[in-house]
Design an enzyme around this catalytic site. Structure first.
Site, short mmCIF file in Angstrom:
data_model
loop_
_atom_site.label_atom_id
_atom_site.label_comp_id
_atom_site.label_asym_id
_atom_site.label_seq_id
_atom_site.Cartn_x
_atom_site.Cartn_y
_atom_site.Cartn_z
N TYR A 141 9.40 41.53 11.30
CA TYR A 141 8.08 40.92 11.49
C TYR A 141 8.08 40.12 12.77
O TYR A 141 9.13 39.75 13.30
CB TYR A 141 7.69 40.04 10.29
CG TYR A 141 8.45 38.74 10.18
CD1 TYR A 141 7.95 37.57 10.76
CD2 TYR A 141 9.66 38.68 9.50
CE1 TYR A 141 8.64 36.38 10.67
CE2 TYR A 141 10.35 37.49 9.40
CZ TYR A 141 9.85 36.34 9.99
OH TYR A 141 10.54 35.16 9.90
N CYS A 142 6.88 39.88 13.28
CA CYS A 142 6.71 39.06 14.49
C CYS A 142 5.53 38.12 14.23
O CYS A 142 5.32 37.71 13.10
CB CYS A 142 6.48 39.95 15.72
SG CYS A 142 5.02 40.99 15.61
N ALA A 143 4.77 37.79 15.25
CA ALA A 143 3.65 36.86 15.07
C ALA A 143 2.45 37.55 14.40
O ALA A 143 1.95 37.08 13.39
CB ALA A 143 3.24 36.25 16.41
N ILE B 181 3.65 37.23 10.78
CA ILE B 181 3.79 36.00 9.99
C ILE B 181 2.43 35.31 9.81
O ILE B 181 2.23 34.58 8.84
CB ILE B 181 4.85 35.05 10.58
CG1 ILE B 181 5.28 34.02 9.52
CG2 ILE B 181 4.35 34.39 11.86
CD1 ILE B 181 6.63 33.39 9.75
#
Length: 119
Positions: A78-80, A107
């Site tokens: 996952y990232c932003a 996230i």
């Protein structure tokens, strides 16, 4: 005997692409594998998913760090907001990783669903 071939075919198909998961799916399934946070240290300081391993996608040695992980292990990225983790996930599939998942919405989506983050 026929089902064995079907299973092998299915795993090959799954292994060649990135699987996008919703927040709920990610929350349910990610405990079976390694959660990978591909954001920068500054972003991670704002909070991360508990238990996540942090390897910055923008780091020059991203691939070196990731190559330490077993290629047949389930990886949950996952990232932003989801774009970077999808890019990173595709790169991992090219590197021969076979069970790569990424979190739709990143996230931010995770937090919007009321899921916990840790600092």
């Amino acid at each position: 005997e026929g089902s064995q071939a079907a299973t092998e075919m299915a795993s090959t198909a799954v292994g060649s692409s990135v699987v996008t998961l919703t927040v709920q799916e990610f929350a349910t399934q990610s405990s079976k594998g390694t959660i990978l946070d591909v954001r920068t240290a500054g972003e991670v300081a704002q909070g991360k998913i508990e238990g996540a391993l942090v390897i910055d996608y923008y780091s020059p040695n991203f691939l070196d760090q990731v190559s330490q992980l077993p290629k047949d292990q389930e990886l949950y990225l996952y990232c932003a907001v989801g774009a970077r983790s999808e890019e990173a996930a595709r790169l991992l599939v090219q590197q021969g990783f076979t069970k790569v998942y990424h979190l739709q919405g990143g996230i931010q989506g995770w937090s919007q669903e009321g899921m916990a983050v840790v600092r």
